[in-house]
Design a protein around this motif. Structure first.
Motif, PDB file in Angstrom:
ATOM      1  N   UNK A 111       7.878  38.177  55.502  1.00 43.29           N
ATOM      2  CA  UNK A 111       9.219  37.622  55.704  1.00 43.29           C
ATOM      3  C   UNK A 111       9.657  37.766  57.157  1.00 43.29           C
ATOM      4  N   UNK A 112      10.498  36.817  57.633  1.00 43.54           N
ATOM      5  CA  UNK A 112      11.008  35.653  56.920  1.00 43.54           C
ATOM      6  C   UNK A 112      10.011  34.494  56.927  1.00 43.54           C
ATOM      7  N   UNK A 113      10.221  33.567  56.006  1.00 44.10           N
ATOM      8  CA  UNK A 113       9.481  32.313  55.952  1.00 44.10           C
ATOM      9  C   UNK A 113      10.471  31.158  56.072  1.00 44.10           C
ATOM     10  N   UNK A 114      10.060  30.087  56.754  1.00 39.03           N
ATOM     11  CA  UNK A 114      10.899  28.889  56.857  1.00 39.03           C
ATOM     12  C   UNK A 114      10.001  27.672  56.663  1.00 39.03           C
ATOM     13  N   UNK A 146      13.171  31.930  53.385  1.00 40.97           N
ATOM     14  CA  UNK A 146      13.109  33.116  52.521  1.00 40.97           C
ATOM     15  C   UNK A 146      13.296  34.351  53.386  1.00 40.97           C
ATOM     16  N   UNK A 147      14.229  35.212  52.981  1.00 37.85           N
ATOM     17  CA  UNK A 147      14.616  36.365  53.794  1.00 37.85           C
ATOM     18  C   UNK A 147      14.665  37.620  52.936  1.00 37.85           C
ATOM     19  N   UNK A 148      14.650  38.753  53.644  1.00 33.26           N
ATOM     20  CA  UNK A 148      14.683  40.035  52.961  1.00 33.26           C
ATOM     21  C   UNK A 148      16.095  40.470  52.599  1.00 33.26           C
ATOM     22  N   UNK A 149      17.110  39.887  53.243  1.00 28.77           N
ATOM     23  CA  UNK A 149      18.486  40.326  52.991  1.00 28.77           C
ATOM     24  C   UNK A 149      19.447  39.180  53.223  1.00 28.77           C
ATOM     25  N   UNK A 389      23.401  26.333  51.998  1.00 27.17           N
ATOM     26  CA  UNK A 389      23.906  27.433  51.172  1.00 27.17           C
ATOM     27  C   UNK A 389      22.870  28.541  51.156  1.00 27.17           C
ATOM     28  N   UNK A 390      23.324  29.747  50.841  1.00 31.05           N
ATOM     29  CA  UNK A 390      22.458  30.919  50.718  1.00 31.05           C
ATOM     30  C   UNK A 390      22.654  31.505  49.316  1.00 31.05           C
ATOM     31  N   UNK A 414      15.998  36.366  49.133  1.00 37.38           N
ATOM     32  CA  UNK A 414      17.204  35.588  49.426  1.00 37.38           C
ATOM     33  C   UNK A 414      16.759  34.269  50.052  1.00 37.38           C
ATOM     34  N   UNK A 415      17.318  33.169  49.560  1.00 33.07           N
ATOM     35  CA  UNK A 415      16.904  31.858  50.053  1.00 33.07           C
ATOM     36  C   UNK A 415      18.043  31.144  50.764  1.00 33.07           C
ATOM     37  N   UNK A 416      17.706  30.583  51.925  1.00 34.64           N
ATOM     38  CA  UNK A 416      18.564  29.644  52.636  1.00 34.64           C
ATOM     39  C   UNK A 416      18.071  28.238  52.314  1.00 34.64           C
ATOM     40  N   UNK A 417      18.960  27.383  51.872  1.00 32.53           N
ATOM     41  CA  UNK A 417      18.610  25.992  51.566  1.00 32.53           C
ATOM     42  C   UNK A 417      19.477  25.080  52.417  1.00 32.53           C
ATOM     43  N   UNK A 418      18.839  24.234  53.241  1.00 33.39           N
ATOM     44  CA  UNK A 418      19.548  23.289  54.103  1.00 33.39           C
ATOM     45  C   UNK A 418      18.949  21.904  53.886  1.00 33.39           C
TER      46      UNK A 418
END
Length: 544
Positions: A111-114, A146-149, A389-390, A414-418
Motif C-alpha cells: 500500500x498504497x495502490x492506485x 487503496x490505502x492503509x488508513x 468518495x472515500x 480504505x478505498x478512494x473512488x474517483x
C-alpha cells in the motif's frame, strides 16, 4: 490527415430534435451523428478529439502514480453459479476493484495502490432533451486508490482533486464542486437548467451540496407539555394530506411513518419524520450502512404489528425505529394507531415509543437554511461530470478486504473512488467553447490542432508550399487536417470555423504574394501573414 481521404462531412443545418447548441455544432462539424435520440456515433474526428481528452485525463492519473487496469463490465451473480447463471451487465467497476483488492492485497508493504480504467457505464434513466449529455451509456475514467488508513485516503483525494482541478482550469471547463456526502465526498457538476442532478447553493457563503449531503439545522425544541394520548377515528385517511384535512390541522402536526426492509437481514425499519417533510432515501441508506433496502410489503408491515396507511412506531415488534430530529423536537403529533381506521393524537417520541437512532432523514428543499450561514438555499440543476468518495471495507459490507499492518494485525482497507464521465466532459467542452460560427476547442483536446487550408492548388507554388507546411507541422508532432479539397474559399473557411481547430493556416496565391502563409487563431478577430521561416515560433504554444 488529408480531407480528401477523410470520412468527414459537414452540415449547413443541424438535424431537428437537437436542443443544445454545442451538440448542434458537433453534428454540423462532422464529429458525430445521432441515429436515434440519446444514441450517438462518434465519427473519426470526433473519436480523435475524445481520445485526446482521454490522454489528458489518463496522464494526470499516471503522474499521480496510477497504473492502468481493465475491469469486467459484467458482474457474476451472488447466489447462482454454473453455466446457466445470469451475469448482471453494466455494473460499476467498484465491486471489481474491491474484489481485486481483497484477493491480492495482503500486507501494508503493498500500500498504497492506485489503479485507473476506462469503463462503460449504464444510466438508469435517459434525458432526451439533453442529447449526448442524457445518454443511457457513457464511457468513464475511473480511479481506485487503496490505502492503509482514512487519513492517507483523504490526503490522496485532496491531491488528485487538485491535479484534476488544474486540468479543468487549463481546459476552461467550469465545474462546480458540490458536497456529496461524508468525508468531503464531492460531485463535479456543469450547471445547466436541463441537468438531471439537483443541488442546493447559498448565494451568501458559497455553499453547494447535493440534497442528500445538505443537512438541515436541528429544529428548535417545542417546550409545550406532553398531553395524554387520545385515539380518534379517521376513516379513509391513509395519507398525510387526507389526515390533516380531516382533523383540520397542519401537516406539520402529524408524523409521517414509512416502513423499509433491509434485504440482507430481513430487518424491518420504521423511519419517522414530521408530516410536512419528506424522507431522503440516500440519507437513509447511509444510516443503514449502505445495505440494500426497499419499501416493506403490506404483509411485512403487518408482521411487525402495524397496518398499512395507519402505521406508527408505538408498540411495534421486531422493528428498528429511526427518527428524524424534527420528530424528536416536536410535541403532541398525530400518528397512526396501528389499526384501521384510527390515529392517535398527542404522540411524543421517548414517552410513547423508543427510538433506536436519531438521524437526519429530511429531504432538503429550496428555502431551507444554509448549513453554513443560515441564509435560504436556492435550488439549481446541473449535469454530473464526476465524483469522488472515500469508503472503508466495513462500510460497503466487504468482510475480507483486509491487510496485515506492521504489527501483524488485520486492518480494513480504505478505498478512494474517483470517476470522470469522459463522454459528458467532451460534450460539455463543446457547449462551453463555441461562438456563432462554430466550435473553439482548447488546444489539448482539439480533434486537430492545425487546420491547413489550400486555395487554388493548381496555381504554381501553392501545392508545393502547402505540402512543405503540412510535413513540417507533422514532423513537429502536431495533429493536422490538410484541407486539400477542391472547394470554394468560403466553404473551406466555414468548415474550418465549424470544426474549431485552435489555428488555421491558409496557403493561397494571395498569401504567397504577401510573402508567406495566412495564419488565424480561432479566438482572434483578424488574420496575419507569416513567413515560412516563422512557423516554428507560431506553433510553439501548441507544442507546450
Amino acid at each position: 490527415m488529408r480531407a480528401t481521404k477523410l470520412f468527414w462531412n459537414t452540415l449547413r443545418q443541424a438535424p431537428a430534435g437537437v436542443d443544445l447548441p454545442g451538440q448542434q455544432l458537433l453534428l454540423r462539424a462532422g464529429l458525430l451523428r445521432s441515429p436515434a435520440p440519446t444514441v450517438w456515433t462518434l465519427l473519426p474526428l470526433g473519436q480523435q478529439g475524445w481520445e485526446r481528452l482521454l490522454a489528458c485525463t489518463a496522464q494526470v492519473a499516471q503522474d499521480a502514480g496510477a497504473q492502468p487496469v481493465a475491469f469486467p463490465w459484467a458482474r457474476p451473480p451472488e447466489s447462482e453459479s454454473g453455466r446457466g447463471a445470469r451475469w448482471r451487465c453494466g455494473e460499476p467497476a467498484g465491486w471489481a476493484a474491491w474484489d481485486l483488492a481483497s484477493r491480492e492485497l495482503r500486507s501494508y508493504r503493498q500500500l498504497p495502490q492506485l489503479w485507473y480504467a476506462v469503463q462503460p457505464h449504464l444510466f438508469a434513466h435517459v434525458n432526451t432533451r439533453a442529447g449526448l449529455l442524457g445518454s443511457a451509456l457513457s464511457r468513464r475514467l475511473e480511479l481506485f486508490g487503496l490505502y492503509a488508513s482514512l487519513e492517507e485516503a483523504l490526503a490522496g483525494q485532496e491531491a488528485l482533486a487538485e491535479a484534476y482541478g488544474a486540468l479543468w482550469s487549463r481546459l476552461g471547463l467550469p465545474l462546480a464542486a458540490v458536497a456529496a456526502g461524508p468525508r468531503d465526498a464531492v460531485a463535479w457538476l456543469w450547471e445547466h437548467p436541463d441537468g438531471e442532478t439537483a443541488f442546493f447553493r447559498c448565494a451568501r457563503c458559497g455553499y453547494a451540496g447535493l440534497p442528500a449531503a445538505t443537512e438541515a439545522p436541528p429544529p428548535p425544541a417545542d417546550a409545550s407539555p406532553m398531553l395524554p394520548m387520545e385515539e380518534v377515528e379517521t376513516p379513509d385517511c391513509t395519507t398525510i394530506a387526507a389526515l390533516a384535512e380531516y382533523l383540520g390541522i397542519s401537516p406539520a402536526q402529524t408524523m409521517k411513518v414509512v416502513f423499509y426492509t433491509v434485504e440482507q437481514e430481513d430487518q424491518v425499519v420504521c423511519a419517522v419524520i414530521r408530516g410536512d417533510l419528506n424522507i431522503d432515501e440516500q440519507k437513509l441508506a447511509r444510516a443503514l450502512g449502505n445495505k440494500p433496502f426497499r419499501l416493506s410489503t403490506d404483509s411485512e408491515v403487518r408482521w411487525v404489528g402495524s397496518v398499512p396507511g395507519y402505521g406508527s412506531p408505538i408498540g411495534l415488534k421486531r422493528v428498528q425505529v429511526l427518527a428524524d430530529p424534527s420528530v424528536m423536537a416536536a410535541r403532541n403529533l398525530v400518528a397512526g394507531a396501528n389499526k384501521e381506521p384510527f390515529h392517535i393524537r398527542n404522540v411524543n417520541a421517548g414517552r410513547d415509543f423508543s427510538v433506536h437512532q436519531v438521524v437526519d432523514l429530511r429531504a432538503a428543499r429550496a428555502g431551507d437554511p444554509c448549513p453554513g450561514c443560515g441564509e435560504p438555499l436556492e435550488e439549481a440543476h446541473g449535469f454530473a461530470l464526476g465524483e469522488v468518495a472515500v469508503q472503508t471495507a466495513e462500510e460497503v459490507g466487504i468482510s475480507d478486504a483486509h491487510y496485515l499492518d506492521q504489527a501483524g494485525q488485520s486492518q480494513p482497507l480504505v478505498m478512494l473512488s474517483m470517476v470522470f464521465d469522459l463522454d459528458r466532459i467532451w460534450v460539455t467542452l463543446a457547449e462551453v467553447h463555441r461562438d456563432e460560427n462554430g466550435l473553439r476547442w482548447p488546444a489539448p483536446v482539439a480533434p486537430v490542432q492545425v487546420h491547413l487550408v489550400a486555395i487554388k492548388l493548381d496555381v504554381p507554388g501553392v501545392a508545393q508550399m502547402a505540402e512543405r507546411v503540412y510535413e513540417r507541422l507533422r514532423q513537429a508532432g502536431l495533429c493536422v487536417l490538410f484541407d486539400d479539397r477542391d472547394e470554394r474559399p468560403g466553404v473551406a473557411f466555414k468548415d474550418a470555423d465549424l470544426l474549431g481547430a485552435p489555428l488555421r493556416l491558409t496557403v493561397s496565391p494571395r498569401a504567397l504574394e504577401a510573402g508567406g502563409i495566412e495564419a488565424k487563431w480561432r479566438t482572434a478577430a483578424e488574420s496575419e501573414v507569416v513567413a515560412e521561416e516563422a512557423l516554428a515560433s507560431l506553433i510553439a504554444p501548441l507544442l507546450s
